[in-house]
Write an enzyme that holds these catalytic residues in place. Structure first.
Site, PDB file in Angstrom:
ATOM      1  N   ILE A  38      24.897  32.106   8.899  1.00  0.00           N
ATOM      2  CA  ILE A  38      23.994  33.158   8.421  1.00  0.00           C
ATOM      3  C   ILE A  38      24.788  34.219   7.656  1.00  0.00           C
ATOM      4  O   ILE A  38      24.480  34.578   6.535  1.00  0.00           O
ATOM      5  CB  ILE A  38      23.234  33.788   9.597  1.00  0.00           C
ATOM      6  CG1 ILE A  38      22.353  32.718  10.281  1.00  0.00           C
ATOM      7  CG2 ILE A  38      22.380  34.952   9.126  1.00  0.00           C
ATOM      8  CD1 ILE A  38      21.299  32.125   9.394  1.00  0.00           C
TER       9      ILE A  38
ATOM     10  N   LYS B 239      32.145  52.657  12.056  1.00  0.00           N
ATOM     11  CA  LYS B 239      30.728  52.969  12.238  1.00  0.00           C
ATOM     12  C   LYS B 239      30.589  53.905  13.436  1.00  0.00           C
ATOM     13  O   LYS B 239      31.018  53.558  14.539  1.00  0.00           O
ATOM     14  CB  LYS B 239      29.927  51.686  12.471  1.00  0.00           C
ATOM     15  CG  LYS B 239      28.477  51.909  12.865  1.00  0.00           C
ATOM     16  CD  LYS B 239      27.794  50.595  13.222  1.00  0.00           C
ATOM     17  CE  LYS B 239      26.386  50.830  13.750  1.00  0.00           C
ATOM     18  NZ  LYS B 239      25.741  49.563  14.168  1.00  0.00           N
TER      19      LYS B 239
ATOM     20  N   PRO C 208      23.888  58.757  17.207  1.00  0.00           N
ATOM     21  CA  PRO C 208      25.350  58.676  17.235  1.00  0.00           C
ATOM     22  C   PRO C 208      25.824  57.910  18.463  1.00  0.00           C
ATOM     23  O   PRO C 208      25.082  57.712  19.426  1.00  0.00           O
ATOM     24  CB  PRO C 208      25.764  60.146  17.304  1.00  0.00           C
ATOM     25  CG  PRO C 208      24.651  60.796  18.060  1.00  0.00           C
ATOM     26  CD  PRO C 208      23.397  60.069  17.667  1.00  0.00           C
TER      27      PRO C 208
ATOM     28  N   GLY D  83      30.441  27.084  14.655  1.00  0.00           N
ATOM     29  CA  GLY D  83      31.447  28.107  14.425  1.00  0.00           C
ATOM     30  C   GLY D  83      30.810  29.450  14.173  1.00  0.00           C
ATOM     31  O   GLY D  83      30.059  29.956  15.002  1.00  0.00           O
TER      32      GLY D  83
ATOM     33  N   GLY E 189      23.329  41.859  17.884  1.00  0.00           N
ATOM     34  CA  GLY E 189      23.660  40.438  17.850  1.00  0.00           C
ATOM     35  C   GLY E 189      25.037  40.119  18.402  1.00  0.00           C
ATOM     36  O   GLY E 189      25.188  39.311  19.329  1.00  0.00           O
ATOM     37  N   ILE E 190      26.088  40.740  17.840  1.00  0.00           N
ATOM     38  CA  ILE E 190      27.446  40.436  18.285  1.00  0.00           C
ATOM     39  C   ILE E 190      27.663  40.960  19.697  1.00  0.00           C
ATOM     40  O   ILE E 190      28.367  40.336  20.503  1.00  0.00           O
ATOM     41  CB  ILE E 190      28.468  41.011  17.297  1.00  0.00           C
ATOM     42  CG1 ILE E 190      28.410  40.222  15.986  1.00  0.00           C
ATOM     43  CG2 ILE E 190      29.881  40.969  17.868  1.00  0.00           C
ATOM     44  CD1 ILE E 190      29.349  40.706  14.916  1.00  0.00           C
TER      45      ILE E 190
ATOM     46  N   ALA F 121      29.604  33.777  16.364  1.00  0.00           N
ATOM     47  CA  ALA F 121      29.326  33.490  17.774  1.00  0.00           C
ATOM     48  C   ALA F 121      30.294  32.452  18.326  1.00  0.00           C
ATOM     49  O   ALA F 121      30.873  32.629  19.406  1.00  0.00           O
ATOM     50  CB  ALA F 121      27.890  33.021  17.941  1.00  0.00           C
TER      51      ALA F 121
END
Length: 514
Positions: free
Chosen positions: A47, A80, A104, A10, A351-352, A13
């Site tokens: 994680i 962000k 940016p 799960g 990562g994502i 990811a």
């Protein structure tokens, strides 16, 4: 007959892949429909510290059919607009009194073209020259003013400034699980004890410790660092790049914040003697962490670094990781997505984004009839593209270290050694001392970071180059146009900073308007 995808693991990811595929793939009773099941174990923790994203997440969340407000509330998200780097250059960067610069998300005026870059480079002796990002975008001024990237009345997933999100990783995974299961994904709580393979080597089922085999036609390995399917079962080779990117450990600390304190609209990355510290602002806390190289700093010293940085005595969480990626992320009927495919330090929140790219590619490749030849061709194409993308990210991340002028510790001296640079990066930097980057330096389909991102890092760090030299004198008409453009950008930045809302106020708007 419906085909079945089984997702093992799960976390972000697994549930992001499940939620996306459940929307993107045909479902029964379509002739080529898929059902989806996800197997996760309560005994295996996630994680859960990757709390930054890339602007691509906006379009991914939109694809899920949910509103931006729902996503923000459910995941405790904030906005962000880029990354602020402090202490990396090793000296005052051009146009700044401090060692401090921004990457940016807005493109410079001119987009991917050199645009104003040569004129900015040729004005190096101007004591009033702003930093590169400030000179070519309006966003740095907005960021430094603590403003959000959009107004409350702007449409979902859009606004005057380009943006991504910060979020609570555990809450995001939980929300994605709810989205996926609402769209028909079956959730199976079990700890897998064994993996069954067919005569041709493909995986045919995973078997829980206390249950019947869970059969599938296609498998996603989202089992994290364990890489149960792609690594333990299928033995996909792993490309270790620890000799290029040295950081292999992190110590995370969550720090509560007062409800009236400002929320930084960027990720703050502060360099230290053997790595860097992330600092991510959410509405009720800051997520912080010390990333470091165990070859250059002990665990206890890193613990001191993060405690000194925060000035509080709070619990910490220690993480160890192996930096690199699988050179075969798709074998037979199995694809690795997330940490099982590879891992880089969270310096630019890749990562994502890599999960998003992989899920989109899988969706495209499984949308129609899939016979053995089609599956084998899809695997080869996926592996070529994903390994090239991983390799390109390695070069971009190394750029942050090797261009630095810091030589005060062994860590920074080792990073400055060209022997630790990928060959492609060495070639680029050798040429860019004398010319501007061009489109021929990049294979766009393999790049996560477009040429302007490279320029933000290069010139934020003060990379020495004679590119652009003399252009202000030799092209007076172009120079006048460039000077006028710099003025328009400055004015646009001032106007945007005045008109956009305070970042915390913008976040509160989404929480109050349910």
């Amino acid at each position: 007959m419906a085909r079945r995808i089984v997702i093992v693991g799960g976390g972000t990811a697994g549930w992001l892949s499940a939620a996306y595929l459940s929307r993107a793939l045909p479902r029964p009773p379509h002739a080529h429909g898929w059902t989806i099941a996800l197997v996760e174990s309560a005994d295996i923790p996630t994680i859960g510290v990757g709390e930054g994203s890339f602007p691509t997440l906006r379009s991914t969340i939109a694809t899920l059919g949910r509103s931006e407000a729902e996503f923000i509330r459910a995941s405790d998200a904030t906005f962000k607009q880029g990354v602020r780097f402090a202490g990396w250059a090793g000296r005052a960067t051009p146009g700044h009194a401090e060692d401090d610069y921004f990457h940016p998300f807005n493109l410079p005026l001119g987009g991917d073209t050199p645009g104003l870059l040569p004129f900015w480079l040729d004005s190096a002796n101007d004591p009033g020259r702003p930093a590169y990002a400030d000179a070519v975008t309006a966003q740095e001024r907005v960021i430094r003013a603590g403003k959000g990237p959009k107004r409350p009345q702007d449409p979902d997933f859009g606004g005057p400034m380009n943006y991504a999100y910060h979020f609570d990783a555990a809450k995001l995974a939980s929300w994605l699980r709810d989205v996926a299961t609402a769209n028909g994904v079956e959730r199976i709580e079990a700890t897998i004890a064994s993996v069954e393979r067919g005569a041709n080597g493909d995986i045919v089922a995973v078997t829980p410790a206390d249950g019947a085999p869970i059969a599938g036609d296609f498998f996603l390995d989202c089992s994290g660092f364990r890489a149960l399917l792609i690594g333990e079962t299928l033995a996909a080779p792993f490309q270790d790049i620890g000799d290029i990117l040295f950081n292999d450990r992190a110590i995370a600390m969550q720090v509560p914040s007062e409800p009236d304190t400002p929320i930084a609209p960027y990720t703050l990355a502060t360099a230290h003697d053997a790595g860097w510290i992330w600092d991510i602002g959410l509405s009720s806390r800051r997520g912080t962490g010390c990333v470091y190289s165990s070859r250059h700093m002990s665990d206890d010293a890193a613990e001191t670094v993060i405690r000194t940085y925060n000035g509080v005595d709070l619990p910490t969480r220690r993480l160890q990781f192996r930096t690199g990626y699988r050179t075969q992320q798709w074998i037979g009927n199995t694809v690795a997505i997330g940490l099982s495919a590879g891992f880089f330090e969270p310096l630019e929140s890749t990562g994502i984004m890599l999960v998003e790219v992989a899920a989109r590619m899988v969706a495209d490749m499984l949308a129609g009839p899939v016979d053995h030849a089609a599956l084998a061709g899809a695997a080869r194409s996926f592996n070529r593209q994903m390994t090239a993308r991983f390799a390109a990210i390695v070069e971009f991340l190394k750029l942050h270290y090797c261009v630095s002028q810091r030589r005060d510790t062994a860590y920074w001296r080792d990073n400055a050694d060209p022997a630790s640079w990928p060959e492609g990066l060495r070639d680029k930097l050798a040429q860019w001392r004398h010319r501007l980057p061009s489109r021929f330096d990049f294979v766009v389909d393999h790049e996560t970071f477009l040429p302007p991102s490279w320029a933000f890092i290069l010139h934020g760090l003060g990379y020495p180059t004679d590119a652009g030299r003399g252009i202000l004198g030799t092209k007076p008409d172009d120079a006048r146009d460039a000077i006028a453009a710099f003025g328009r950008i400055r004015q646009a930045g001032l106007q945007a900073a005045a008109q956009l809302p305070d970042h915390r106020s913008l976040v509160l708007h989404y929480h109050r308007n349910r």
